[in-house]
Design an enzyme around this catalytic site. Structure first.
Site, PDB file in Angstrom:
ATOM      1  N   ASN A 197       3.453   6.960  18.525  1.00  0.00           N
ATOM      2  CA  ASN A 197       2.740   7.404  17.320  1.00  0.00           C
ATOM      3  C   ASN A 197       1.585   6.479  16.942  1.00  0.00           C
ATOM      4  O   ASN A 197       0.734   6.838  16.131  1.00  0.00           O
ATOM      5  CB  ASN A 197       3.695   7.598  16.141  1.00  0.00           C
ATOM      6  CG  ASN A 197       4.418   6.333  15.735  1.00  0.00           C
ATOM      7  OD1 ASN A 197       4.579   5.413  16.534  1.00  0.00           O
ATOM      8  ND2 ASN A 197       4.875   6.279  14.501  1.00  0.00           N
ATOM      9  N   LYS A 203      -3.296   7.237  14.918  1.00  0.00           N
ATOM     10  CA  LYS A 203      -3.669   6.545  13.690  1.00  0.00           C
ATOM     11  C   LYS A 203      -5.190   6.577  13.534  1.00  0.00           C
ATOM     12  O   LYS A 203      -5.856   7.478  14.042  1.00  0.00           O
ATOM     13  CB  LYS A 203      -3.125   5.112  13.724  1.00  0.00           C
ATOM     14  CG  LYS A 203      -1.602   5.033  13.829  1.00  0.00           C
ATOM     15  CD  LYS A 203      -0.930   5.581  12.584  1.00  0.00           C
ATOM     16  CE  LYS A 203       0.578   5.416  12.632  1.00  0.00           C
ATOM     17  NZ  LYS A 203       1.224   5.869  11.375  1.00  0.00           N
ATOM     18  N   ASP A 238       3.447  -0.255  11.533  1.00  0.00           N
ATOM     19  CA  ASP A 238       2.243  -0.930  11.055  1.00  0.00           C
ATOM     20  C   ASP A 238       2.252  -2.433  11.277  1.00  0.00           C
ATOM     21  O   ASP A 238       1.293  -3.119  10.898  1.00  0.00           O
ATOM     22  CB  ASP A 238       2.012  -0.620   9.574  1.00  0.00           C
ATOM     23  CG  ASP A 238       1.459   0.791   9.365  1.00  0.00           C
ATOM     24  OD1 ASP A 238       0.867   1.334  10.306  1.00  0.00           O
ATOM     25  OD2 ASP A 238       1.632   1.341   8.264  1.00  0.00           O
ATOM     26  N   ARG A 284      -4.286   3.407  18.762  1.00  0.00           N
ATOM     27  CA  ARG A 284      -3.958   1.987  18.643  1.00  0.00           C
ATOM     28  C   ARG A 284      -3.294   1.411  19.893  1.00  0.00           C
ATOM     29  O   ARG A 284      -2.951   0.223  19.899  1.00  0.00           O
ATOM     30  CB  ARG A 284      -3.068   1.748  17.418  1.00  0.00           C
ATOM     31  CG  ARG A 284      -3.816   1.847  16.103  1.00  0.00           C
ATOM     32  CD  ARG A 284      -2.919   1.543  14.923  1.00  0.00           C
ATOM     33  NE  ARG A 284      -3.656   1.624  13.658  1.00  0.00           N
ATOM     34  CZ  ARG A 284      -3.097   1.675  12.472  1.00  0.00           C
ATOM     35  NH1 ARG A 284      -1.774   1.661  12.366  1.00  0.00           N
ATOM     36  NH2 ARG A 284      -3.840   1.742  11.386  1.00  0.00           N
ATOM     37  N   LYS A 330       0.835  -1.206   0.000  1.00  0.00           N
ATOM     38  CA  LYS A 330       0.000   0.000   0.000  1.00  0.00           C
ATOM     39  C   LYS A 330       0.869   1.255   0.000  1.00  0.00           C
ATOM     40  O   LYS A 330       0.607   2.207  -0.751  1.00  0.00           O
ATOM     41  CB  LYS A 330      -0.913  -0.003   1.226  1.00  0.00           C
ATOM     42  CG  LYS A 330      -1.737   1.271   1.413  1.00  0.00           C
ATOM     43  CD  LYS A 330      -2.696   1.139   2.588  1.00  0.00           C
ATOM     44  CE  LYS A 330      -2.012   1.200   3.945  1.00  0.00           C
ATOM     45  NZ  LYS A 330      -1.716   2.577   4.399  1.00  0.00           N
ATOM     46  N   SER A 359       4.086  12.549  13.161  1.00  0.00           N
ATOM     47  CA  SER A 359       4.035  11.712  11.961  1.00  0.00           C
ATOM     48  C   SER A 359       5.111  12.122  10.972  1.00  0.00           C
ATOM     49  O   SER A 359       5.393  13.314  10.805  1.00  0.00           O
ATOM     50  CB  SER A 359       2.657  11.834  11.291  1.00  0.00           C
ATOM     51  OG  SER A 359       2.624  11.135  10.066  1.00  0.00           O
ATOM     52  N   SER A 360       5.680  11.123  10.288  1.00  0.00           N
ATOM     53  CA  SER A 360       6.625  11.405   9.210  1.00  0.00           C
ATOM     54  C   SER A 360       5.911  11.811   7.927  1.00  0.00           C
ATOM     55  O   SER A 360       6.544  12.290   6.987  1.00  0.00           O
ATOM     56  CB  SER A 360       7.477  10.161   8.934  1.00  0.00           C
ATOM     57  OG  SER A 360       6.669   9.116   8.399  1.00  0.00           O
ATOM     58  N   GLN A 361       4.585  11.627   7.875  1.00  0.00           N
ATOM     59  CA  GLN A 361       3.838  11.941   6.650  1.00  0.00           C
ATOM     60  C   GLN A 361       3.881  13.426   6.321  1.00  0.00           C
ATOM     61  O   GLN A 361       3.806  13.800   5.150  1.00  0.00           O
ATOM     62  CB  GLN A 361       2.397  11.463   6.793  1.00  0.00           C
ATOM     63  CG  GLN A 361       2.280   9.942   6.837  1.00  0.00           C
ATOM     64  CD  GLN A 361       0.906   9.467   7.265  1.00  0.00           C
ATOM     65  OE1 GLN A 361       0.013  10.262   7.578  1.00  0.00           O
ATOM     66  NE2 GLN A 361       0.714   8.161   7.286  1.00  0.00           N
TER      67      GLN A 361
END
Length: 430
Positions: free
Chosen positions: A332, A336, A309, A340, A21, A164-166
């Site tokens: 982190n 999500k 993940d 989590r 993904k 987040s690294s996003q």
């Protein structure tokens, strides 16, 4: 729809790993940002990757697909003007496109999942885009979010890596297209550095030059670059496969998963090392992982930051290990599709697991004889939670019912089909 998972002592068979993904969404994006036609072989099909397909189409990309490949004609530096984009529940897709749509005049990202993505914060990226001259209208850092861009300017900017690294990835996709050179300084403790490595790998394949410090705290990005139309091949997905491998580890099994490269840069490849540390019999050769589980596992300690993940699947395996396991540096996980840590552990306790939480840790007191089960548990709209809870259900004394299990389609629509093919006793119910 819900799923009932019944105790299953033996799993046996062979499946091909889902396509990644993370790589699919990145390849789709760089293909859209290229002038010309790119080809992506074996792209993933899931709610997240389909959200990226839908949005880049809305922005002007042309996509033609068959069973083997996607052929994409990009819009380059000039996305089409659209009023709204719907990313579904895909956080990475939202954040990457918040960067790209800075090239557009005005785009609003709608809030389609108020109980999941709608609760997640994006303040750090909003602040960084502001440093590029992009106006962002938002709901206290959350969706709906309107980007008013058109003329972003490169230069020196900072972005936090704490949540987040996003956010950093979004800037790395955008800044090469700006006229000016950019320098990006990352503040705080950057999460999921391995995933930044994946972003840089894809950017390099797409013909983009970025100079990165070894520790990923500083990036120099030459401006005036263009994405090149290329051919890409998507590798197998470790995050989704982690749950299947965990299921094989906690049962009497003879299971093989194909297409999992030994030299993959996916951090979740660590599931192989973790299962070995738990003394699960397995081999990993020529892209095939072969697990011959004997239901006996040993506890371990593991730094989960590089394998975010896969952590929930690792925890599910540890539920049945001898001794106490600790998964640390995982804060982190709280940011999500759900929290989590708290949400997942709440459901594990319902099933009979002995687990504790800290702000950035999950502690598992193993129960090698299994858990009671016999309960209905809440998946919190989270695909990773659904997959991990399924693993626990295989070793429960009584069946468990997982609410809203159809949300597994966010990343792995075939998950329950694959589990059934291996012999798992799972059933869809309304």
């Amino acid at each position: 729809m819900d799923v009932i998972v019944r105790p299953t002592p033996i799993l046996k068979g062979e499946i091909g790993a889902l396509s990644s993904k993370n790589y699919t969404t990145r390849y789709l994006l760089v293909a859209a940002l290229a002038e010309g036609t790119s080809t992506i072989y074996y792209p993933a099909h899931s709610e997240d990757s389909d959200a990226m397909r839908r949005c880049i189409r809305d922005l002007g990309a042309v996509i033609e697909e068959d069973e083997e490949k996607a052929v994409i004609t990009g819009f380059g530096k000039s996305p089409r003007d659209v009023k709204e984009l719907n990313v579904g529940n895909a956080g990475a897709v939202l954040r990457f496109l918040m960067g790209v749509t800075a090239l557009s005049k005005e785009v609003t990202f709608v809030n389609a999942y108020p109980e999941s993505l709608g609760k997640r914060p994006h303040d750090d990226l909003i602040e960084a885009l502001g440093q590029l001259g992009v106006e962002v209208e938002h709901n206290e850092g959350r969706l709906p979010i309107t980007i008013r861009g058109g003329q972003p300017k490169g230069g020196k900017l900072t972005v936090s890596g704490e949540v987040s690294s996003q956010y950093l990835s979004a800037l790395l996709f955008l800044t090469p297209l700006l006229a000016e050179d950019s320098e990006i300084t990352v503040t705080g403790d950057l999460k999921s550095k391995v995933v930044i490595g994946q972003t840089l790998e894809v950017l390099e394949q797409a013909g983009i030059t970025i100079h990165a410090a070894d520790d990923y705290t500083f990036f120099r990005v030459p401006g005036g670059q263009s994405y090149e139309a290329k051919t890409y091949t998507v590798q197998g997905d470790y995050p989704g496969s982690a749950a299947v491998l965990a299921a094989a580890a906690v049962t009497q099994s003879d299971v093989t998963i194909r297409n999992l490269s030994e030299d993959s840069k996916q951090g979740e490849r660590a599931i192989i090392d973790v299962l070995r540390m738990m003394e699960v019999p397995l081999t990993h050769e020529n892209g095939n992982v072969h697990v011959q589980g004997n239901r006996t596992l040993k506890a371990l300690e593991f730094d989960g930051d590089a394998a975010t993940d896969a952590v929930l699947a690792m925890v599910a395996a540890a539920v049945f290990a001898e001794g106490t396991s600790r998964f640390y540096n995982v804060e982190n996980l709280r940011y999500k599709e759900c929290d989590r840590i708290t949400d997942y552990l709440t459901e594990l306790r319902k099933a009979g697991a002995n687990v504790e939480e800290r702000q950035a840790e999950i502690i598992v007191h193993g129960r090698p004889d299994g858990v009671e089960g016999g309960v209905e548990i809440n998946a919190h709209y989270d695909h990773r939670v659904i997959m991990a809870l399924t693993v626990v259900g295989l070793r429960a004394g009584q069946p468990i019912r997982i609410k809203d299990a159809h949300h597994v389609a966010k990343s792995y629509p075939q998950y329950f089909d694959h589990m059934k093919a291996l012999g798992a006793d799972v059933e869809w119910v309304k």
